[in-house]
Design an enzyme around this catalytic site. Sequence first.
Site, short mmCIF file in Angstrom:
data_model
loop_
_atom_site.label_atom_id
_atom_site.label_comp_id
_atom_site.label_asym_id
_atom_site.label_seq_id
_atom_site.Cartn_x
_atom_site.Cartn_y
_atom_site.Cartn_z
N HIS A 92 0.85 -1.19 0.00
CA HIS A 92 0.00 0.00 0.00
C HIS A 92 0.89 1.25 0.00
CE1 HIS A 92 -2.82 3.06 1.40
NE2 HIS A 92 -3.76 2.27 0.90
N GLU A 139 -3.69 3.15 -7.22
CA GLU A 139 -4.13 4.24 -6.34
C GLU A 139 -3.11 5.37 -6.42
OE1 GLU A 139 -6.59 2.62 -2.65
OE2 GLU A 139 -4.45 2.57 -2.28
O1 G3P Z 1 -6.52 1.61 0.61
C1 G3P Z 1 -7.47 2.52 0.19
C2 G3P Z 1 -6.97 3.89 0.21
O2 G3P Z 1 -5.64 4.13 0.15
C3 G3P Z 1 -7.81 4.90 -0.41
O3 G3P Z 1 -8.16 5.70 0.65
O4 G3P Z 1 -9.51 7.28 1.87
O5 G3P Z 1 -8.93 7.71 -0.51
O6 G3P Z 1 -10.55 5.92 0.05
P1 G3P Z 1 -9.36 6.71 0.49
#
Ligand code: G3P
Length: 220
Positions: A92, A139
Site C-alpha cells: 500500500h 491508487e
Molecule cells: O486503501 C485505500 C486507500 O488508500 C484509499 O483511501 O480514503 O482515498 O478511500 P481513500
Amino acid sequence: MGEQLVVVNFKTYETAHGIAAEELARAMASIETDARMIAVVSAFDLSAVVAAAPNLEVWTQHLDPIAFGSNTGWLHPETAISRGASGTIINHAEHKVSLEHVAMILDSVPEDFTVCACAADIEEARALTALQPNYVAVEPPELIGGDVSVTTADPEIVISTAAAISEINENVGILCGAGVKNGEDVAMAIQLGTSGVLLASGVTKVADPVSALADLVSKI
Ligand code: G3P
C-alpha cells in the site's frame, strides 16, 4: 462480467479500530449485495473482526515474508491465516515494500489466499502484475484520502493501467482506489475497466457507514 469487489481498508482510523472495527465489519456484513465485500483490518483486530462478522471476507493490511522464529514484530502469513484472514493487501502507498517482498509473500501463501498488490502508477502496476497476484489496485497517492475519486480526477490512469495489466496477464484482476466515495464512483470504476474499488475514508470517516456502504454497492 466477473465478480465485483468493494474492498474497505480500515487503516488505523479511530472509527475502524478495536470495538469500532467489529461494528464496522458487522455493518458491512449487513449489506445485501452481489458484490464481494471485503474488510481489510489491523492485525490486532483480525480475530475479533472475524468472530464479529463470520460471513464477511476479512483481509490483513500487510504481511511479511518470514519463517517461524526470531522475527520480532513482523506479521507471519500463517498466523494471519490461522486467525481467519483469507487475503491481504500488500505494498500500500502507506506501507511500501520491495517487489521481492511481494514475490516472497505470493510464494508463501496458499492458492486460495487472495493477494491484492497496490500500485501508485502504471509502471509499478506492470511490475507487480508480472508477479501474478490475484489483483493489482492502482491508487495515485496524491488522491488518497481526498474528496475527488480517482475515477473523476484521473480516469486515464485507471483506463491505461487496466489495459496494461490485461495485456500482461488477463488473469490478474484490476481494482482502483483513492477518493472513492459512492455508487457513481464504483460504477465509473467498473466502466473504466476494473473489477471494483479499494477505499477507506468514504466508509471509515462518514457519520453513517451503513448508508455509505449501501450507496457504494447500489449500482452493482
Ligand atoms: O486503501 C485505500 C486507500 O488508500 C484509499 O483511501 O480514503 O482515498 O478511500 P481513500
